[in-house]
Motif scaffolding. Structure first.
Motif, PDB file in Angstrom:
ATOM      1  N   THR A 151      10.781  11.433  10.109  1.00 16.76           N
ATOM      2  CA  THR A 151       9.461  10.834   9.881  1.00 16.76           C
ATOM      3  C   THR A 151       9.173  10.453   8.435  1.00 16.76           C
ATOM      4  O   THR A 151       8.467   9.489   8.193  1.00 16.76           O
ATOM      5  N   ASP A 152       9.689  11.202   7.472  1.00 15.87           N
ATOM      6  CA  ASP A 152       9.257  11.022   6.085  1.00 15.87           C
ATOM      7  C   ASP A 152      10.161  10.147   5.226  1.00 15.87           C
ATOM      8  O   ASP A 152       9.713   9.601   4.209  1.00 15.87           O
ATOM      9  N   TYR A 153      11.433  10.033   5.591  1.00 15.60           N
ATOM     10  CA  TYR A 153      12.388   9.309   4.767  1.00 15.60           C
ATOM     11  C   TYR A 153      13.300   8.469   5.649  1.00 15.60           C
ATOM     12  O   TYR A 153      13.450   8.715   6.842  1.00 15.60           O
ATOM     13  N   TRP A 154      13.937   7.466   5.028  1.00 17.85           N
ATOM     14  CA  TRP A 154      14.984   6.707   5.704  1.00 17.85           C
ATOM     15  C   TRP A 154      16.095   6.449   4.700  1.00 17.85           C
ATOM     16  O   TRP A 154      15.881   6.503   3.484  1.00 17.85           O
ATOM     17  N   MET A 155      17.293   6.210   5.225  1.00 22.21           N
ATOM     18  CA  MET A 155      18.473   6.044   4.365  1.00 22.21           C
ATOM     19  C   MET A 155      19.276   4.845   4.843  1.00 22.21           C
ATOM     20  O   MET A 155      19.420   4.625   6.047  1.00 22.21           O
ATOM     21  N   ASP A 156      19.778   4.071   3.891  1.00 21.42           N
ATOM     22  CA  ASP A 156      20.631   2.933   4.213  1.00 21.42           C
ATOM     23  C   ASP A 156      21.607   2.733   3.055  1.00 21.42           C
ATOM     24  O   ASP A 156      21.184   2.711   1.885  1.00 21.42           O
ATOM     25  N   ASN A 157      22.891   2.645   3.351  1.00 19.17           N
ATOM     26  CA  ASN A 157      23.934   2.426   2.334  1.00 19.17           C
ATOM     27  C   ASN A 157      23.910   3.468   1.222  1.00 19.17           C
ATOM     28  O   ASN A 157      24.221   3.159   0.074  1.00 19.17           O
ATOM     29  N   GLY A 158      23.510   4.676   1.546  1.00 16.86           N
ATOM     30  CA  GLY A 158      23.479   5.747   0.555  1.00 16.86           C
ATOM     31  C   GLY A 158      22.185   5.824  -0.232  1.00 16.86           C
ATOM     32  O   GLY A 158      22.005   6.752  -1.024  1.00 16.86           O
ATOM     33  N   PHE A 159      21.272   4.912  -0.009  1.00 15.45           N
ATOM     34  CA  PHE A 159      19.986   4.918  -0.720  1.00 15.45           C
ATOM     35  C   PHE A 159      18.928   5.563   0.148  1.00 15.45           C
ATOM     36  O   PHE A 159      18.799   5.256   1.332  1.00 15.45           O
ATOM     37  N   VAL A 160      18.155   6.460  -0.465  1.00 12.81           N
ATOM     38  CA  VAL A 160      17.090   7.154   0.259  1.00 12.81           C
ATOM     39  C   VAL A 160      15.738   6.622  -0.189  1.00 12.81           C
ATOM     40  O   VAL A 160      15.495   6.441  -1.384  1.00 12.81           O
ATOM     41  N   PHE A 161      14.873   6.391   0.803  1.00 16.06           N
ATOM     42  CA  PHE A 161      13.537   5.882   0.551  1.00 16.06           C
ATOM     43  C   PHE A 161      12.514   6.728   1.301  1.00 16.06           C
ATOM     44  O   PHE A 161      12.778   7.196   2.412  1.00 16.06           O
ATOM     45  N   ARG A 162      11.359   6.893   0.687  1.00 17.67           N
ATOM     46  CA  ARG A 162      10.239   7.551   1.351  1.00 17.67           C
ATOM     47  C   ARG A 162       9.587   6.530   2.261  1.00 17.67           C
ATOM     48  O   ARG A 162       9.431   5.372   1.900  1.00 17.67           O
TER      49      ARG A 162
END
Length: 196
Positions: free
Chosen positions: A183-194
């Motif tokens: 719910t709080d974060y997502w990740m793509d290509n090694g990058f984490v985003f809130r």
């Protein structure tokens, strides 16, 4: 080139072609010809480095000087590098290109790569949205580059929880990572985003 940087670039190059490719706007360049010359069988033109121009007016003046042998040239951007497709076509360069290029310069190379991943995820229209607003929103959500979700969970535990060392050995990092990224974060290509 560092191994991590090389690995990161390979990872970007192998991505699905629908996803925006990693670009370095400060290295953008365009091969400028004209439709008249092209239709006459000539590919005459020149590569112009967009870093040489402060805005679109300066760039268009350079195009005019390059093709001063034509009275009213229709410019043809026959090839380009390091420009997202949302900002250029065969006959058009977005007014937003220079604004975005200048706004993104304060980001590191890794952050610039993460920025375009973030733009893809949000379906951001680079040709319409305010560059400073985009950068600001990106910076609010970007958390960094990590090996995997569990790697990020380890960092959160270290920074946010004052657990004794023996408790850390029993902590369920995979479950914690799973909960974080539900719910709080997502990740793509090694990058984490809130999540916004």
């Amino acid at each position: 080139m560092k191994l991590n940087s090389l690995t990161s670039q390979i990872r970007i190059n192998l991505k699905n072609t629908e996803v925006m490719e990693a670009v370095t706007l400060s290295e953008a360049r365009v091969y400028v010809g004209t439709y008249n010359k092209y239709n006459g069988g000539s590919l005459f033109g020149k590569w112009l480095d967009l870093s040489d121009y402060s805005d679109k007016d300066e760039f268009m003046e350079a195009c005019r000087e390059l093709h001063e042998d034509e009275q009213d040239p229709e410019y043809m951007f026959q090839d380009y590098e390091n420009i997202p497709e949302a900002l250029i076509s065969e006959s058009w360069l977005s007014d937003k290109f220079f604004e975005l290029r200048d706004a993104i310069e304060k980001l590191s190379d890794t952050e610039q790569e993460a920025f375009f991943v973030w733009c893809d995820h949000h379906n951001s229209d680079l040709s319409e949205e305010d560059a400073d607003d985009l950068i600001s929103s990106f910076e609010d959500e970007y958390q960094g580059e990590y090996k995997d979700e569990e790697d990020y969970a380890y960092e959160i535990v270290e920074e946010c929880y004052d657990l004794p060392e023996f408790a850390k050995t029993y902590f369920d990092y995979p479950a914690f990572a799973r909960d974080l990224f539900m719910t709080d974060y997502w990740m793509d290509n090694g990058f984490v985003f809130r999540c916004a």
